[in-house]
Scaffold this active site. Structure first.
Site, PDB file in Angstrom:
ATOM      1  N   SER A 199     -25.650   3.436   5.423  1.00  0.00           N
ATOM      2  CA  SER A 199     -26.709   4.374   5.050  1.00  0.00           C
ATOM      3  C   SER A 199     -26.122   5.613   4.383  1.00  0.00           C
ATOM      4  O   SER A 199     -26.623   6.075   3.354  1.00  0.00           O
ATOM      5  CB  SER A 199     -27.495   4.777   6.300  1.00  0.00           C
ATOM      6  OG  SER A 199     -28.325   5.871   6.011  1.00  0.00           O
ATOM      7  N   HIS A 255     -30.528  11.083   5.370  1.00  0.00           N
ATOM      8  CA  HIS A 255     -30.350   9.864   6.177  1.00  0.00           C
ATOM      9  C   HIS A 255     -31.476   9.726   7.208  1.00  0.00           C
ATOM     10  O   HIS A 255     -32.036   8.649   7.399  1.00  0.00           O
ATOM     11  CB  HIS A 255     -28.980   9.924   6.871  1.00  0.00           C
ATOM     12  CG  HIS A 255     -28.797   8.974   8.017  1.00  0.00           C
ATOM     13  ND1 HIS A 255     -28.495   7.638   7.842  1.00  0.00           N
ATOM     14  CD2 HIS A 255     -28.870   9.160   9.364  1.00  0.00           C
ATOM     15  CE1 HIS A 255     -28.384   7.055   9.029  1.00  0.00           C
ATOM     16  NE2 HIS A 255     -28.609   7.955   9.962  1.00  0.00           N
ATOM     17  N   ARG A 259     -27.151  14.223   6.193  1.00  0.00           N
ATOM     18  CA  ARG A 259     -27.728  13.747   7.450  1.00  0.00           C
ATOM     19  C   ARG A 259     -29.250  13.918   7.463  1.00  0.00           C
ATOM     20  O   ARG A 259     -29.971  13.096   8.027  1.00  0.00           O
ATOM     21  CB  ARG A 259     -27.081  14.460   8.638  1.00  0.00           C
ATOM     22  CG  ARG A 259     -27.590  13.926   9.950  1.00  0.00           C
ATOM     23  CD  ARG A 259     -26.536  13.828  10.985  1.00  0.00           C
ATOM     24  NE  ARG A 259     -27.089  13.413  12.260  1.00  0.00           N
ATOM     25  CZ  ARG A 259     -26.368  13.107  13.315  1.00  0.00           C
ATOM     26  NH1 ARG A 259     -25.058  13.163  13.247  1.00  0.00           N
ATOM     27  NH2 ARG A 259     -26.933  12.720  14.441  1.00  0.00           N
TER      28      ARG A 259
END
Lengths: 212, 212
Positions: free
Chosen positions: A20, A48, A45
């Protein structure tokens, strides 16, 4: 605690997270090229966690945000969240994480002062001697209250992750935070929310432990 | 329990929620005109929670989803979540809400079978006799495991809110769920997440109590 990578603790979870991260990087590489490596980690992040590359365009950090936040987190200072969903998402922090929204004192304070419970919870935290990083993923009223308390010298805030979500008041509250001297991370416009808040603080916690 | 409106319990919170609902309606009215009023309520709450009108385009429910879910919820059947953030967001349900991801048995099962903890947690729930609505806001591996358990006749699922998020496997797992006979709500593509999952189940809980 076992080392983790973006929340993954099993081999399978780790592989998914790594793949990812690679996809996220390919999607937002250009947009994040002017950021520091820590800032880039945080934005990666967030993307994500939301699967929404638009967050690379709308996430803004003050230049002192990462340093001030890392200092607080590595010293194990308090974390204060607006709602329990945010608290539930912070699962690798050795320090104290507070959320007062269901505290009876906050409920009473809200009724007395005719403010939201989220705002009352911030006031209660200040009274209780909170010192550290504030993480707001939901309520603009909580963010306004934090700014008011800091301005009055009543709350000891090291940094604020201010990403309330919604069409009523969220964008305005974040814009106001971005205009203060408080070290901050915000998302421009109505978007934001608990996964964004959790991704940002968990990323900082990981960075402070030398893991990305 | 006190009546609430979209999670708000104070006058101030109620006013914000009502104004937000109005804005949401104006944004997605055209896109939701073919839905039933219950389906529309669910989509409105998802867009309210994410401030992202795209969810009106990508949210899909099977024709039996609302009825089966409402039946389960009004009978107080179990709710099973993949992660604790989703559990933390469901705060007005009188029935049991389970999340086994941090349960030691799930952690061991994951290690033994080399699967994710989220998947192991679903297996544990089935063994523990779960019967009700599954709410997955994060892990595609949990959703795959639920489909496998239902197919094998090992899990008693009334409906599934399957909105895992991410660039690796999430879209595929949701597409697969949409092709089963399990009553379901999904979001097409990589987007989804805990606020979407929580909005959908809280909306159903409210509808079952005759509140929107």
């Amino acid at each position: 605690m076992k080392p983790t990578f973006m929340g993954a603790s099993t081999k399978q979870g780790y592989e998914i997270a790594a793949k990812s991260r690679e996809i996220v990087r390919s999607l937002i590489d250009e947009k994040t090229k002017d950021l520091t490596s820590e800032e880039r980690s945080i934005v990666e992040r967030i993307v994500h966690s939301t699967a929404d590359p638009e967050y690379a365009d709308i996430t803004r950090m003050s230049s002192d945000f990462v340093q001030q936040s890392l200092e607080a987190v590595s010293q194990g200072k308090d974390i204060l969240t607006d709602i329990s969903m945010v608290k539930a998402g912070i699962n690798k922090y050795p320090g104290n994480i507070y959320c007062y929204i269901s505290d009876e004192r906050a409920v009473n304070l809200a009724r007395e002062q005719e403010i939201t419970r989220a705002a009352a919870a911030m006031e209660l935290a200040a009274v209780e001697g909170f010192e550290g990083v504030v993480v707001i993923g939901n309520a603009p009223t909580a963010l306004w209250k934090v700014m008011e308390l800091v301005e009055a010298g009543s709350m000891n805030v090291k940094s604020v992750i201010g990403v309330p979500v919604g069409f009523v008041g969220a964008a305005e509250s974040k814009k106001a935070l971005a205009e203060t001297l408080i070290p901050h991370l915000v998302t421009e416009g109505p978007k934001g929310g608990t996964p964004v808040a959790v991704a940002a603080i968990n990323s900082l916690i990981n960075i402070s432990r030398n893991e990305r």
